[in-house]
Design a protein around this motif. Structure first.
Motif, PDB file in Angstrom:
ATOM      1  N   GLY A  12     -31.974  52.461  -8.940  1.00 31.35           N
ATOM      2  CA  GLY A  12     -31.752  51.338  -8.136  1.00 31.35           C
ATOM      3  C   GLY A  12     -31.527  51.987  -6.607  1.00 31.35           C
ATOM      4  O   GLY A  12     -30.961  52.806  -6.104  1.00 31.35           O
TER       5      GLY A  12
ATOM      6  N   ASN B 235     -33.297  48.323 -10.375  1.00 29.73           N
ATOM      7  CA  ASN B 235     -32.736  47.147  -9.569  1.00 29.73           C
ATOM      8  C   ASN B 235     -32.911  47.750  -7.938  1.00 29.73           C
ATOM      9  O   ASN B 235     -32.494  48.799  -7.704  1.00 29.73           O
ATOM     10  CB  ASN B 235     -31.159  46.745  -9.920  1.00 29.73           C
ATOM     11  CG  ASN B 235     -31.074  46.313 -11.294  1.00 29.73           C
ATOM     12  OD1 ASN B 235     -32.050  45.939 -11.981  1.00 29.73           O
ATOM     13  ND2 ASN B 235     -29.710  46.163 -11.775  1.00 29.73           N
ATOM     14  N   HIS B 236     -33.358  46.780  -7.171  1.00 30.53           N
ATOM     15  CA  HIS B 236     -33.290  47.067  -5.795  1.00 30.53           C
ATOM     16  C   HIS B 236     -34.066  48.090  -5.216  1.00 30.53           C
ATOM     17  O   HIS B 236     -33.849  48.549  -4.064  1.00 30.53           O
ATOM     18  CB  HIS B 236     -31.890  47.177  -5.260  1.00 30.53           C
ATOM     19  CG  HIS B 236     -31.017  46.218  -5.550  1.00 30.53           C
ATOM     20  ND1 HIS B 236     -30.330  45.972  -6.597  1.00 30.53           N
ATOM     21  CD2 HIS B 236     -30.761  44.874  -4.779  1.00 30.53           C
ATOM     22  CE1 HIS B 236     -29.473  44.664  -6.621  1.00 30.53           C
ATOM     23  NE2 HIS B 236     -29.602  44.209  -5.577  1.00 30.53           N
TER      24      HIS B 236
ATOM     25  N   GLY C 247     -36.623  46.150 -12.456  1.00 29.47           N
ATOM     26  CA  GLY C 247     -35.497  45.775 -12.282  1.00 29.47           C
ATOM     27  C   GLY C 247     -35.142  44.652 -11.485  1.00 29.47           C
ATOM     28  O   GLY C 247     -36.321  44.150 -10.794  1.00 29.47           O
ATOM     29  N   LYS C 248     -34.045  43.982 -11.393  1.00 28.44           N
ATOM     30  CA  LYS C 248     -33.476  43.149 -10.424  1.00 28.44           C
ATOM     31  C   LYS C 248     -33.878  43.383  -8.937  1.00 28.44           C
ATOM     32  O   LYS C 248     -33.570  44.364  -8.426  1.00 28.44           O
ATOM     33  CB  LYS C 248     -32.215  42.740 -10.598  1.00 28.44           C
ATOM     34  CG  LYS C 248     -31.845  42.208 -12.130  1.00 28.44           C
ATOM     35  CD  LYS C 248     -30.304  41.822 -12.174  1.00 28.44           C
ATOM     36  CE  LYS C 248     -30.068  41.323 -13.502  1.00 28.44           C
ATOM     37  NZ  LYS C 248     -28.549  41.180 -13.764  1.00 28.44           N
TER      38      LYS C 248
ATOM     39  N   ASP D  75     -37.432  41.407 -14.069  1.00 24.76           N
ATOM     40  CA  ASP D  75     -36.273  40.879 -14.031  1.00 24.76           C
ATOM     41  C   ASP D  75     -35.875  40.021 -12.814  1.00 24.76           C
ATOM     42  O   ASP D  75     -36.728  39.859 -12.021  1.00 24.76           O
ATOM     43  CB  ASP D  75     -35.250  42.097 -13.971  1.00 24.76           C
ATOM     44  CG  ASP D  75     -33.960  42.062 -14.851  1.00 24.76           C
ATOM     45  OD1 ASP D  75     -33.340  40.933 -14.980  1.00 24.76           O
ATOM     46  OD2 ASP D  75     -33.510  42.957 -15.342  1.00 24.76           O
TER      47      ASP D  75
END
Length: 500
Positions: free
Chosen positions: A323, A346-347, A368-369, A391
């Motif tokens: 992430g 994520n990110h 991911g988010k 996500d």
């Protein structure tokens, strides 16, 4: 005969002890022309007094930061009373030397043999920490030792120090220069948080620096400093703008080169298997990086904020990209993710607003988010069948995305996944999808049609809100129980029992 043997031993002892530069008395015999033999007994009258030389020394001591001695007043280059300082309360009892900076510093015993620096006079401006205090090594700078010392501008740490504890130089707002020895192996939490460093002078090599354990984002002195210097072969400080990791290093640790903002080139050898958290974060002058096939993991924040990074080559071998790894690498235009990668966390590419294309391999299982949040130059994306979940916010804010192909295999589309993809005109949801979560396609203002397959059992609230041009085609005959009552809050046209 017994008397002659005693005399022989006495004279020989004087000869052997002559001119010893480390002898406390430093006296003896030199230039003797007399030959002494066990087979040639002699009397004391046979030793010529003209051959005896006794060194003479000045009464005043000479000293440096570690030793003291007396200079010979005779023709010989000898040192009398040579030895380490004998400190008592910071002052040598023999020569009177006062330990460097002791008028500013206070100390605390760590154990029977070592001390740590505990604090400092608030008026101190320039400090050189001594190696010893009361004949004991200074090995640590204790926690909060210089915290909020706003007059301090420069400090030099001796090579006896191995650890700098947490908050040691926190809020030293006038501190501009520091000298750190290669002996330091760990630096604690927030040690240099909110300091105003400009220059870090390191008495070691890049390999030595790679072996320092940094506790967090602000434990490195470079978290605030601009310039990094190391000693060259001529023992002169040289500013570093290129880093070549030696092949003795197998893992580049967390925060190792964070905020090295003047570094333009980094070479990573095949010996390296992992790149730690925020390792190259804010290396804002870095333009290109090659990650060799030996590397298996790129941890979170590894290249966070590398705003001039345009080209990243990730060779096959990496299995996970952490992430925030390329967060706000806003000059990055394209990237190929190798087939060894199984997850984008994520990110990871958040705010990479120059990214126009990205190739996602069939090995990938999850996105991911916020993975591609506000990648505003991205125009198309193919999500392969290996991916099971897209996500939340994964492609939110990708305002120039016109085409998104979701291949059969994806089972869920997360909340806000394609929110504000204002250029997206159409999208096909495969029959593998069972769940579309809340706000998934919110404000896709150019989206004119979407087909929802009969496999979809759940649709969240406001999934298609503010889609002003949308017509929805549903393969089911009517809304099922798993669909939120506000799944279509704007009452966009719906075609039920759509057969294609």
């Amino acid at each position: 005969m017994k008397k002659q043997n005693i005399l022989f031993t006495f004279v020989l002892g004087l000869l052997l002890s002559s001119c010893n530069p480390y002898s406390p008395s430093s006296s003896g015999l030199t230039n003797s022309k007399t030959t002494i033999s066990n087979n040639s007994p002699m009397s004391i009258s046979q030793v010529s007094t003209s051959s005896v030389h006794v060194h003479t020394f000045d009464e005043t001591y000479i000293y440096d930061g570690y030793y003291h001695w007396k200079v010979a007043t005779c023709e010989h280059d000898e040192k009398g009373n040579y030895g380490l300082h004998n400190y008592v309360e910071g002052k040598c009892a023999d020569c009177g030397y006062v330990e460097a900076s002791n008028e500013y510093l206070s100390f605390e015993a760590i154990d029977e043999k070592t001390y740590g620096v505990k604090g400092c006079n608030k008026e101190a401006v320039e400090i050189t920490i001594p190696y010893f205090y009361e004949n004991k090594e200074i090995v640590v700078i204790l926690d909060k030792a210089f915290q909020f010392y706003k007059s301090l501008t420069t400090i030099e740490i001796p090579s006896s120090v191995t650890n700098i504890y947490e908050y040691a130089f926190c809020f030293c707002t006038s501190l501009t220069s520091i000298v750190i020895p290669s002996s330091v192996t760990s630096i604690g939490k927030d040690a240099f948080a909110n300091s105003s460093l400009d220059n870090v002078y390191y008495k070691g090599t890049i390999e030595d620096w790679c072996n320092i354990q940094f506790s967090d984002l602000y434990s490195s002195p470079m978290s605030s400093a601009l310039n990094f210097y190391i000693l060259d072969q001529n023992n002169l400080y040289q500013e570093i703008t290129k880093i070549e990791i030696p092949n003795t290093i197998t893992a580049i640790g967390d925060y190792q080169f964070r905020s090295f903002s003047k570094i333009t080139e980094i070479i990573i050898p095949n010996s390296v298997t992992s790149i730690g958290r925020s390792t190259f974060e804010y290396c804002t002058s870095l333009t290109r990086i090659v990650i060799p096939s030996s590397v298996t993991s790129i941890r979170s924040g590894a290249f966070y904020g590398c705003t001039n990074l345009t080209n990243v080559e990730i060779q096959n071998g990496v299995t996970s990209i952490g992430g925030w790894a390329f967060y706000y690498c806003r000059s990055l235009t394209s990237i190929v993710i190798p087939s060894s990668v199984t997850s984008i966390e994520n990110h990871t590419f958040f705010g990479c607003n120059s990214l126009t294309s990205i190739v996602i391999p069939n090995s990938l299982t999850s996105i991911g988010k916020y993975a591609f949040y506000e990648c505003r130059s991205l125009t198309s994306i193919i999500i392969p069948s290996s991916v099971r979940r897209i996500d939340a916010y994964a492609f939110s804010g990708c305002t120039n995305l016109t085409n998104a192909e979701i291949q059969n295999g994806v089972t869920s589309i997360g909340s806000y996944a394609f929110e504000t993809c204002t250029s997206l005109t159409s999208i096909v949801i495969p029959s593998s999808v069972t769940s579309i979560e809340e706000y998934a396609f919110k404000a896709c203002t150019s989206l004119t049609s979407i087909i929802i397959p009969s496999s979809v059992r759940q649709i969240g609230a406001y999934a298609f809100s503010d889609c002003d041009s949308l017509t929805i085609y549903c393969e089911v005959k009517w809304q099922t129980s798993g669909w939120n009552s506000n799944w279509n809050p704007d009452n966009r046209p719906v075609v039920w029992d759509y057969k294609g």
